[in-house]
Motif scaffolding. Structure first.
Motif, mmCIF file in Angstrom:
data_model
loop_
_atom_site.group_PDB
_atom_site.id
_atom_site.type_symbol
_atom_site.label_atom_id
_atom_site.label_comp_id
_atom_site.label_asym_id
_atom_site.label_seq_id
_atom_site.Cartn_x
_atom_site.Cartn_y
_atom_site.Cartn_z
ATOM 1 N N LEU A 91 51.583 44.946 52.876
ATOM 2 C CA LEU A 91 52.861 45.337 52.114
ATOM 3 C C LEU A 91 53.636 43.816 52.707
ATOM 4 N N PRO A 92 54.874 43.883 51.902
ATOM 5 C CA PRO A 92 55.797 42.562 51.876
ATOM 6 C C PRO A 92 55.910 42.608 53.529
ATOM 7 N N ASP A 93 56.490 43.817 54.181
ATOM 8 C CA ASP A 93 56.756 43.994 55.517
ATOM 9 C C ASP A 93 55.719 43.358 56.368
ATOM 10 N N ASP A 94 54.321 43.500 56.136
ATOM 11 C CA ASP A 94 53.414 42.581 56.849
ATOM 12 C C ASP A 94 53.550 41.326 56.901
ATOM 13 N N VAL A 95 53.842 40.821 55.821
ATOM 14 C CA VAL A 95 54.068 39.329 55.737
ATOM 15 C C VAL A 95 55.079 38.936 56.812
ATOM 16 N N ASP A 96 56.368 39.412 56.661
ATOM 17 C CA ASP A 96 57.541 39.406 57.625
ATOM 18 C C ASP A 96 57.198 39.440 58.837
ATOM 19 N N LYS A 97 56.471 40.519 59.063
ATOM 20 C CA LYS A 97 56.128 40.807 60.694
ATOM 21 C C LYS A 97 55.112 39.849 61.376
ATOM 22 N N ARG A 125 56.290 35.858 49.115
ATOM 23 C CA ARG A 125 56.584 35.445 50.575
ATOM 24 C C ARG A 125 55.489 34.548 50.910
ATOM 25 N N SER A 126 54.329 34.022 50.350
ATOM 26 C CA SER A 126 53.379 33.319 50.823
ATOM 27 C C SER A 126 53.449 31.690 50.456
ATOM 28 N N ASP A 127 52.679 30.882 51.454
ATOM 29 C CA ASP A 127 52.954 29.690 51.285
ATOM 30 C C ASP A 127 52.008 28.993 50.017
ATOM 31 N N PHE A 128 50.636 29.678 50.039
ATOM 32 C CA PHE A 128 49.800 29.429 48.971
ATOM 33 C C PHE A 128 49.115 30.758 48.537
ATOM 34 N N THR A 129 48.867 30.738 47.240
ATOM 35 C CA THR A 129 48.205 31.929 46.533
ATOM 36 C C THR A 129 46.981 31.392 45.727
ATOM 37 N N GLY A 130 45.848 31.995 45.929
ATOM 38 C CA GLY A 130 44.756 31.723 45.323
ATOM 39 C C GLY A 130 43.478 32.570 45.367
ATOM 40 N N SER A 131 42.438 32.332 44.649
ATOM 41 C CA SER A 131 41.161 33.089 44.583
ATOM 42 C C SER A 131 40.446 32.757 45.920
ATOM 43 N N THR A 132 39.600 33.648 46.288
ATOM 44 C CA THR A 132 38.635 33.434 47.469
ATOM 45 C C THR A 132 38.422 31.973 47.735
ATOM 46 N N THR A 133 37.938 31.291 46.998
ATOM 47 C CA THR A 133 37.307 29.954 47.030
ATOM 48 C C THR A 133 38.592 28.991 47.176
ATOM 49 N N GLN A 134 39.623 29.294 46.477
ATOM 50 C CA GLN A 134 40.853 28.337 46.430
ATOM 51 C C GLN A 134 41.310 28.552 47.857
ATOM 52 N N ILE A 135 41.275 29.619 48.275
ATOM 53 C CA ILE A 135 42.050 29.729 49.753
ATOM 54 C C ILE A 135 41.407 29.039 50.556
ATOM 55 N N MET A 136 39.894 29.229 50.528
ATOM 56 C CA MET A 136 39.098 28.463 51.632
ATOM 57 C C MET A 136 39.108 26.825 51.478
ATOM 58 N N ASN A 137 39.347 26.318 50.369
ATOM 59 C CA ASN A 137 39.607 25.020 49.828
ATOM 60 C C ASN A 137 40.929 24.628 50.393
ATOM 61 N N PHE A 138 41.735 25.447 50.369
ATOM 62 C CA PHE A 138 43.147 25.196 50.864
ATOM 63 C C PHE A 138 43.002 24.955 52.364
ATOM 64 N N VAL A 139 42.335 25.771 53.096
ATOM 65 C CA VAL A 139 42.294 25.790 54.555
ATOM 66 C C VAL A 139 41.594 24.366 54.985
ATOM 67 N N LYS A 140 40.535 23.997 54.220
ATOM 68 C CA LYS A 140 39.795 22.634 54.365
ATOM 69 C C LYS A 140 40.568 21.595 54.268
ATOM 70 N N LYS A 141 41.468 21.402 53.478
ATOM 71 C CA LYS A 141 42.417 20.248 53.236
ATOM 72 C C LYS A 141 43.396 20.441 53.929
ATOM 73 N N SER A 142 43.979 21.525 54.360
ATOM 74 C CA SER A 142 44.980 21.536 55.175
ATOM 75 C C SER A 142 45.206 20.785 56.625
ATOM 76 N N LYS A 143 46.276 20.323 56.851
ATOM 77 C CA LYS A 143 46.260 19.701 58.244
ATOM 78 C C LYS A 143 46.819 20.931 59.339
ATOM 79 N N ASN A 144 47.314 22.011 58.567
ATOM 80 C CA ASN A 144 47.970 23.089 59.599
ATOM 81 C C ASN A 144 46.574 23.551 60.340
ATOM 82 N N LYS A 145 46.916 24.079 61.421
ATOM 83 C CA LYS A 145 45.935 24.948 62.283
ATOM 84 C C LYS A 145 46.090 26.405 62.314
ATOM 85 N N LYS A 146 47.153 26.885 61.972
ATOM 86 C CA LYS A 146 47.158 28.342 61.793
ATOM 87 C C LYS A 146 47.469 28.999 60.562
#
Ligand code: 13P
Ligand code: SF4
Length: 305
Positions: free
Chosen positions: A180-186, A209-230
């Motif tokens: 739910l959108p509420d889950d994102v806010d919380k 409300r998201s910073d990134f939207t993508g398929s399963t693999t696209q999400i995994m690739n985003f994490v791989k490249k991101s400097k963010n830790k959380k």
């Protein structure tokens, strides 16, 4: 040797003996990765099913995935370890409902999300997966396109292509809609410095409300490249579990404990073993339907995205 180690060893032996390959979707129970040859998203697995030279494909996923593999490799034996593994979204449209939808919009090409039955695919112009839906719709060069069955993925694509009218069917993924959108806010309030990563099957208010939207693999690739830790993971539990395993220096929070697809969780190692021992449950498709469904699937896998 523990029971688990024994089962894994037996599966490895049988794969060799029977010249079999195990394909597993990222939403499967993570123990399946210990015996899978390939783990990935829907598009990647379809391509693997098309190109493998093995005699048997054991599909650790849901029914439409095994069915798609059978259409792409009709001479191979395709096995679905648990017949209960259906996809609720795929069941939301049948061939007659698609025909009615087409009659209301004559002349518009049909893009069919791969999460659909062989019959529905056979009445469509081209298939797409979540990772290439945008490129598939764009590739048609049409002013108006029908998109089935997922209204959320279709609308997500339509927003990015303002020159194309994307008319969507009213199907949806119950698992992703439990987020739910509420889950994102919380979750954002709790984990202020985490990025929110969502799947395009989510509700549009979750996507907005998201910073990134993508398929399963696209999400995994985003994490791989991101400097963010959380990261707050707004998709199925299996993605979060694999990210945790693969990136132990980063932190992942599942958006909601309801983000679990029960139909993806039927398979355990015992089911994979049983499937190989007894060669069950074999997937069969009406030959005429399979022949008609092949072209739209091939168009999808041959697109260079
Ligand atoms: P992807 O594998 O394309 O990310 O799709 C998710 C899904 O719902 C599979 O059923
Ligand atoms: Fe179907 Fe949704 Fe489960 Fe994917 S997550 S298999 S779309 S019900």
């Amino acid at each position: 040797m523990t029971d688990k180690k024994f089962i894994i060893k037996k599966i490895q032996q049988l794969k060799e003996e029977k010249n079999a390959i195990i394909l597993a979707h990222c939403y499967q129970n993570i123990e399946i990765d210990e015996v899978a040859d390939i783990v990935g998203d829907s598009l990647y697995l379809s391509r693997q099913a098309a190109y493998t030279n093995k005699d048997i494909i054991v599909f650790a996923g849901v029914y439409f995935m095994a069915e798609t593999a059978k259409i792409l490799s009709p001479q191979k034996k395709v096995l679905l370890p648990r017949m209960e593994s259906g996809c609720l979204m795929a069941d939301m449209i049948d061939i007659n409902q698609l025909r009615e939808f087409k009659e209301k919009h004559p002349g518009a090409p049909v893009v069919c999300y791969v999460n659909s039955s062989a019959e529905v695919k056979s009445e469509s112009d081209i298939c797409c997966a979540s990772s290439n839906a945008l490129e598939v719709v764009r590739s048609l060069g049409a002013k108006k396109v029908l998109f089935v069955p997922d209204t959320y993925l279709g609308n997500y694509v339509g927003k990015q292509l303002p020159d194309v009218e994307v008319v969507t069917y009213n199907g949806f993924c119950p698992t992703h809609l439990r987020i739910l959108p509420d889950d994102v806010d919380k979750m954002r309030k709790i984990y202020e410095d985490a990025l929110v990563l969502s799947h395009p099957e989510c509700h549009s208010e979750v996507i907005n409300r998201s910073d990134f939207t993508g398929s399963t693999t696209q999400i995994m690739n985003f994490v791989k490249k991101s400097k963010n830790k959380k990261f707050i993971i707004a998709t199925e539990l299996g993605v979060k579990e694999r990210l945790e395993r693969d990136y132990p220096d980063k932190e992942f929070y599942l958006i909601s404990n309801k983000a679990v697809c029960p139909n993806m969780k039927w398979n355990h190692l015992e089911d994979i073993l049983n499937s190989l021992v007894n060669e069950e449950h074999e997937v069969f498709i009406d030959e005429k339907i399979a022949q008609k469904a092949l072209a739209p699937i091939e168009k999808m896998i041959n697109l260079k995205v």
